[in-house]
Design a protein around this motif. Structure first.
Motif, PDB file in Angstrom:
ATOM      1  N   LEU A  28      -1.057   6.985  10.613  1.00 28.04           N
ATOM      2  CA  LEU A  28      -0.648   6.766   9.415  1.00 28.04           C
ATOM      3  C   LEU A  28      -1.823   6.149   8.305  1.00 28.04           C
ATOM      4  O   LEU A  28      -2.664   5.395   8.759  1.00 28.04           O
ATOM      5  CB  LEU A  28       0.534   5.703   9.196  1.00 28.04           C
ATOM      6  CG  LEU A  28       1.740   5.981   9.986  1.00 28.04           C
ATOM      7  CD1 LEU A  28       2.828   4.883   9.814  1.00 28.04           C
ATOM      8  CD2 LEU A  28       2.342   7.588   9.406  1.00 28.04           C
ATOM      9  N   TYR A  29      -1.811   6.784   6.876  1.00 25.93           N
ATOM     10  CA  TYR A  29      -3.031   6.229   6.216  1.00 25.93           C
ATOM     11  C   TYR A  29      -2.381   6.035   4.897  1.00 25.93           C
ATOM     12  O   TYR A  29      -1.674   6.641   4.305  1.00 25.93           O
ATOM     13  CB  TYR A  29      -3.882   7.537   6.179  1.00 25.93           C
ATOM     14  CG  TYR A  29      -5.145   7.051   5.214  1.00 25.93           C
ATOM     15  CD1 TYR A  29      -6.205   6.165   5.161  1.00 25.93           C
ATOM     16  CD2 TYR A  29      -5.260   7.814   4.100  1.00 25.93           C
ATOM     17  CE1 TYR A  29      -7.117   5.834   4.533  1.00 25.93           C
ATOM     18  CE2 TYR A  29      -6.240   7.757   3.243  1.00 25.93           C
ATOM     19  CZ  TYR A  29      -7.196   6.642   3.318  1.00 25.93           C
ATOM     20  OH  TYR A  29      -8.252   6.280   2.544  1.00 25.93           O
ATOM     21  N   GLN A  74       5.303   7.255  13.388  1.00 21.89           N
ATOM     22  CA  GLN A  74       4.593   6.105  13.258  1.00 21.89           C
ATOM     23  C   GLN A  74       2.993   6.096  13.900  1.00 21.89           C
ATOM     24  O   GLN A  74       2.788   5.252  14.590  1.00 21.89           O
ATOM     25  CB  GLN A  74       5.056   4.561  13.283  1.00 21.89           C
ATOM     26  CG  GLN A  74       6.497   4.650  12.489  1.00 21.89           C
ATOM     27  CD  GLN A  74       7.277   3.252  12.833  1.00 21.89           C
ATOM     28  OE1 GLN A  74       7.120   2.858  13.922  1.00 21.89           O
ATOM     29  NE2 GLN A  74       8.185   2.806  12.009  1.00 21.89           N
ATOM     30  N   SER A 117       1.425   4.031   5.370  1.00 21.30           N
ATOM     31  CA  SER A 117       1.697   2.821   5.961  1.00 21.30           C
ATOM     32  C   SER A 117       3.079   1.963   5.549  1.00 21.30           C
ATOM     33  O   SER A 117       3.305   0.957   6.482  1.00 21.30           O
ATOM     34  CB  SER A 117       0.355   1.711   5.728  1.00 21.30           C
ATOM     35  OG  SER A 117      -0.801   2.463   6.404  1.00 21.30           O
ATOM     36  N   ASP A 166       6.781   1.416   8.564  1.00 23.98           N
ATOM     37  CA  ASP A 166       6.463   0.242   9.390  1.00 23.98           C
ATOM     38  C   ASP A 166       7.747  -0.196  10.166  1.00 23.98           C
ATOM     39  O   ASP A 166       7.707  -1.413  10.961  1.00 23.98           O
ATOM     40  CB  ASP A 166       5.624  -0.920   8.848  1.00 23.98           C
ATOM     41  CG  ASP A 166       6.535  -1.735   7.775  1.00 23.98           C
ATOM     42  OD1 ASP A 166       7.452  -1.274   7.418  1.00 23.98           O
ATOM     43  OD2 ASP A 166       6.259  -2.808   8.023  1.00 23.98           O
TER      44      ASP A 166
END
Length: 256
Positions: free
Chosen positions: A152-153, A149, A157, A160
């Motif tokens: 992240l893009y 994590q 995302s 989470d």
């Protein structure tokens, strides 16, 4: 007065036994340091993605070092002679790190293009050594859930999922979401259901051959879950089974 006390004693005893039957004590060890361990790992993870990584997907050596995780996760380590590494997967759907393991002293790949044809990235799970104590197996699961994590893009995302260490953290998650502007709020029925969640603190139970890690997690794209991981106690450690129960369904309604 003595007769009244004598009359009440059986009632209290029956009530106490009923509570034990309906809400039996949890067997195992509660990981009381959960909040501190999770925070220590989260504090290590970088936020902003380096521009060169966004543009090219090529590592140049000054990025986050995933081996720093073991400064926070003190009851697990890499097998002697190996180090943790990652490549950066980037495409039109998003970007995220791909963790793998390599021999110490062997240069890591700079990008996916450097992987020889037909070569699979070695699974880092096969090279993690767990101290044979309850916290060690909890940290292994924490690594499994949270290690990827960072950087992240876009669509990545969705990854989470977080570990909920206690009742206060569960309440804080709901309060933060309902006070913010990211998607849907928890409605009254969801909040009522959340209040009925029990045994939130992570628990580890050891058997002869395996360790069972029970914990509560939360994701904005699913809600609160209870997960139970069964992990072999012998090296190389393997996740033998994962059970999942959706305690409070919730979806923020956001689509990347």
């Amino acid at each position: 007065m003595k007769k009244q006390k004598t009359f009440l004693l059986p009632i209290i005893l029956v009530f106490s036994l009923s509570c034990q039957f309906l809400f039996p004590a949890r067997e195992g060890t509660i990981i009381s340091a959960c909040t501190d361990i999770v925070k220590a790992l989260r504090d290590l993870q970088p936020g902003e993605i380096p521009q060169h990584l966004q543009d090219t997907g090529v590592k140049i050596g000054n990025e986050f070092n995933a081996n720093d995780y073991f400064n926070a996760l003190t009851q697990i380590s890499m097998q002697e002679g190996f180090v943790l590494d990652y490549l950066y997967q980037s495409d039109f759907l998003g970007a995220f790190p791909m963790l793998y393991v390599r021999p110490e002293g062997q240069p890591g790949y700079a990008s996916l293009k450097d992987i020889p044809p037909g070569t699979d990235l070695p699974d880092y799970h096969d090279h993690i050594v767990i101290e044979d104590v309850e916290q060690g197996y909890f940290e292994y699961v924490l690594m499994e859930i949270m290690a990827g994590q960072f950087y992240l893009y876009w669509h990545a995302s969705y990854n989470d999922t977080r570990i909920v260490c206690n009742r206060d953290e569960a309440d804080a998650i709901i309060a933060d979401i309902n006070a913010g502007d990211f998607g849907m709020e928890f409605d009254a029925s969801q909040k009522a259901r959340a209040r009925t969640m029990k045994d939130i603190e992570p628990l580890v139970k050891m058997t002869t051959d395996a360790a069972m890690v029970e914990l509560v997690t939360f994701t904005k794209w699913g809600g609160f879950y209870r997960r139970t991981y069964t992990i072999s106690r012998s090296f190389p450690h393997t996740i033998l089974n994962v059970e999942e129960e959706n305690l409070v369904p919730y979806d923020c309604g956001i689509m990347f």
